[in-house]
Design a protein around this motif. Structure first.
Motif, PDB file in Angstrom:
ATOM      1  N   LEU A 145      31.545  51.589  33.861  1.00  0.00           N
ATOM      2  CA  LEU A 145      32.838  51.354  33.223  1.00  0.00           C
ATOM      3  C   LEU A 145      33.909  51.059  34.266  1.00  0.00           C
ATOM      4  O   LEU A 145      34.012  51.755  35.277  1.00  0.00           O
ATOM      5  N   LEU A 146      34.708  50.020  34.004  1.00  0.00           N
ATOM      6  CA  LEU A 146      35.857  49.683  34.834  1.00  0.00           C
ATOM      7  C   LEU A 146      37.094  49.611  33.952  1.00  0.00           C
ATOM      8  O   LEU A 146      37.129  48.853  32.986  1.00  0.00           O
ATOM      9  N   ILE A 147      38.097  50.416  34.282  1.00  0.00           N
ATOM     10  CA  ILE A 147      39.392  50.301  33.610  1.00  0.00           C
ATOM     11  C   ILE A 147      40.263  49.453  34.516  1.00  0.00           C
ATOM     12  O   ILE A 147      40.650  49.870  35.614  1.00  0.00           O
ATOM     13  N   ALA A 148      40.552  48.234  34.065  1.00  0.00           N
ATOM     14  CA  ALA A 148      41.034  47.190  34.961  1.00  0.00           C
ATOM     15  C   ALA A 148      42.534  46.971  34.947  1.00  0.00           C
ATOM     16  O   ALA A 148      43.032  46.105  35.680  1.00  0.00           O
ATOM     17  N   GLY A 149      43.280  47.728  34.128  1.00  0.00           N
ATOM     18  CA  GLY A 149      44.708  47.444  34.053  1.00  0.00           C
ATOM     19  C   GLY A 149      44.933  45.991  33.683  1.00  0.00           C
ATOM     20  O   GLY A 149      44.184  45.416  32.881  1.00  0.00           O
ATOM     21  N   ASP A 150      45.945  45.374  34.287  1.00  0.00           N
ATOM     22  CA  ASP A 150      46.227  43.966  33.990  1.00  0.00           C
ATOM     23  C   ASP A 150      45.726  43.038  35.084  1.00  0.00           C
ATOM     24  O   ASP A 150      46.245  41.938  35.282  1.00  0.00           O
ATOM     25  N   THR A 151      44.689  43.468  35.816  1.00  0.00           N
ATOM     26  CA  THR A 151      44.107  42.613  36.853  1.00  0.00           C
ATOM     27  C   THR A 151      43.152  41.594  36.258  1.00  0.00           C
ATOM     28  O   THR A 151      43.233  40.396  36.552  1.00  0.00           O
ATOM     29  N   LEU A 152      42.257  42.042  35.397  1.00  0.00           N
ATOM     30  CA  LEU A 152      41.231  41.177  34.817  1.00  0.00           C
ATOM     31  C   LEU A 152      41.189  41.367  33.311  1.00  0.00           C
ATOM     32  O   LEU A 152      41.203  42.497  32.821  1.00  0.00           O
ATOM     33  N   PHE A 153      41.117  40.235  32.597  1.00  0.00           N
ATOM     34  CA  PHE A 153      41.047  40.247  31.135  1.00  0.00           C
ATOM     35  C   PHE A 153      39.798  39.504  30.678  1.00  0.00           C
ATOM     36  O   PHE A 153      39.160  38.790  31.453  1.00  0.00           O
ATOM     37  N   ALA A 154      39.475  39.637  29.403  1.00  0.00           N
ATOM     38  CA  ALA A 154      38.409  38.839  28.815  1.00  0.00           C
ATOM     39  C   ALA A 154      38.853  37.375  28.802  1.00  0.00           C
ATOM     40  O   ALA A 154      39.770  37.005  28.075  1.00  0.00           O
ATOM     41  N   GLY A 155      38.263  36.573  29.650  1.00  0.00           N
ATOM     42  CA  GLY A 155      38.575  35.151  29.702  1.00  0.00           C
ATOM     43  C   GLY A 155      39.852  34.805  30.425  1.00  0.00           C
ATOM     44  O   GLY A 155      40.294  33.652  30.390  1.00  0.00           O
ATOM     45  N   SER A 156      40.457  35.763  31.099  1.00  0.00           N
ATOM     46  CA  SER A 156      41.726  35.480  31.766  1.00  0.00           C
ATOM     47  C   SER A 156      41.933  36.457  32.922  1.00  0.00           C
ATOM     48  O   SER A 156      41.068  37.294  33.215  1.00  0.00           O
ATOM     49  N   VAL A 157      43.079  36.312  33.584  1.00  0.00           N
ATOM     50  CA  VAL A 157      43.459  37.223  34.672  1.00  0.00           C
ATOM     51  C   VAL A 157      44.917  37.604  34.470  1.00  0.00           C
ATOM     52  O   VAL A 157      45.637  37.011  33.658  1.00  0.00           O
ATOM     53  N   GLY A 158      45.376  38.575  35.252  1.00  0.00           N
ATOM     54  CA  GLY A 158      46.745  39.043  35.110  1.00  0.00           C
ATOM     55  C   GLY A 158      47.770  37.992  35.509  1.00  0.00           C
ATOM     56  O   GLY A 158      47.535  37.181  36.413  1.00  0.00           O
ATOM     57  N   ARG A 159      48.904  38.032  34.865  1.00  0.00           N
ATOM     58  CA  ARG A 159      49.990  37.113  35.206  1.00  0.00           C
ATOM     59  C   ARG A 159      50.584  37.511  36.551  1.00  0.00           C
ATOM     60  O   ARG A 159      50.558  38.675  36.948  1.00  0.00           O
TER      61      ARG A 159
END
Length: 210
Positions: A145-159
């Motif tokens: 399990l990785l809790i990624a914050g706003d670094t990595l999204f499903a199909g996207s990355v953080g702004r």
């Protein structure tokens, strides 16, 4: 392990409640709002909060942390490189048109390789600057399990267009620190649906040149 994901606040931030089934100790990650809802989940599972972790100091992730600390006595952990964002909390509130929440400096500033733990549960800190200077992820290898914050999204990355953001730094963080994790690692982003490292490595359009 007990793991509940709650979409809290105006921006539906993914708040994770992580608990050990034996000790009943818990880590709450990104309590951005809706503290009564979080407390009900803790009560239902008979969990005691021992650590409050904020992946980064944007208002939607940190706004409820101090309230939760006052109610539980648990310390707040986030990286001190995000203190400039804390100092501009009123500006952040203005972006959303909401009242400025009361926030505080961290009780501890975890950095890369540190371990955040409660009895029966341990998470490795992976520092992933780019979305903000102090952005961090929590990796629980035994749970894949990785809790990624706003670094990595499903199909996207953080702004990276907000203060402290840096596109090159963000992509480097993902390439060097997240993509080497096992393919089966489940990723809980800061918003939206979960994904896996393998799926993002293969299909995320922002990562294909990495």
């Amino acid at each position: 392990m007990i793991h509940e994901i709650l979409a809290v606040g105006q921006l539906q931030c993914n708040c994770s409640v992580l608990g050990d089934e034996v000790s009943r100790e818990a880590i709450v990650v990104d309590p951005g709002a809706d503290i009564p809802v979080i407390l009900k989940v803790l009560e239902r599972h008979q969990l005691t909060v021992k650590q409050i972790v904020v992946t980064h100091a944007h208002i939607d992730h940190i706004a409820g942390a101090l309230e939760l600390k006052r109610l539980t006595g648990a310390p707040i952990l986030y990286n001190q490189l995000d203190l400039p964002l804390v100092a501009m909390m009123s500006v952040q509130a203005g972006w959303l048109g909401v009242a400025t929440p009361e926030v505080a400096e961290p009780d501890d500033s975890p950095t890369d390789g540190d371990v955040v733990s409660v009895d029966g549960l341990a998470a490795k800190v992976i520092l992933t600057p780019g979305h903000t200077e102090g952005s961090l992820c929590l990796y629980l290898p035994e749970e894949k399990l990785l809790i990624a914050g706003d670094t990595l999204f499903a199909g996207s990355v953080g702004r990276t267009d907000l203060p402290g953001g840096n596109t090159r730094q963000l992509l480097d963080s993902i390439r060097d620190r997240l993509l080497p994790l096992p393919d089966a690692t489940r990723v809980i982003p800061g918003h939206g649906q979960s994904t896996t490292i393998g799926w993002e490595r293969k299909s995320n359009p922002f990562l294909q040149d990495l």
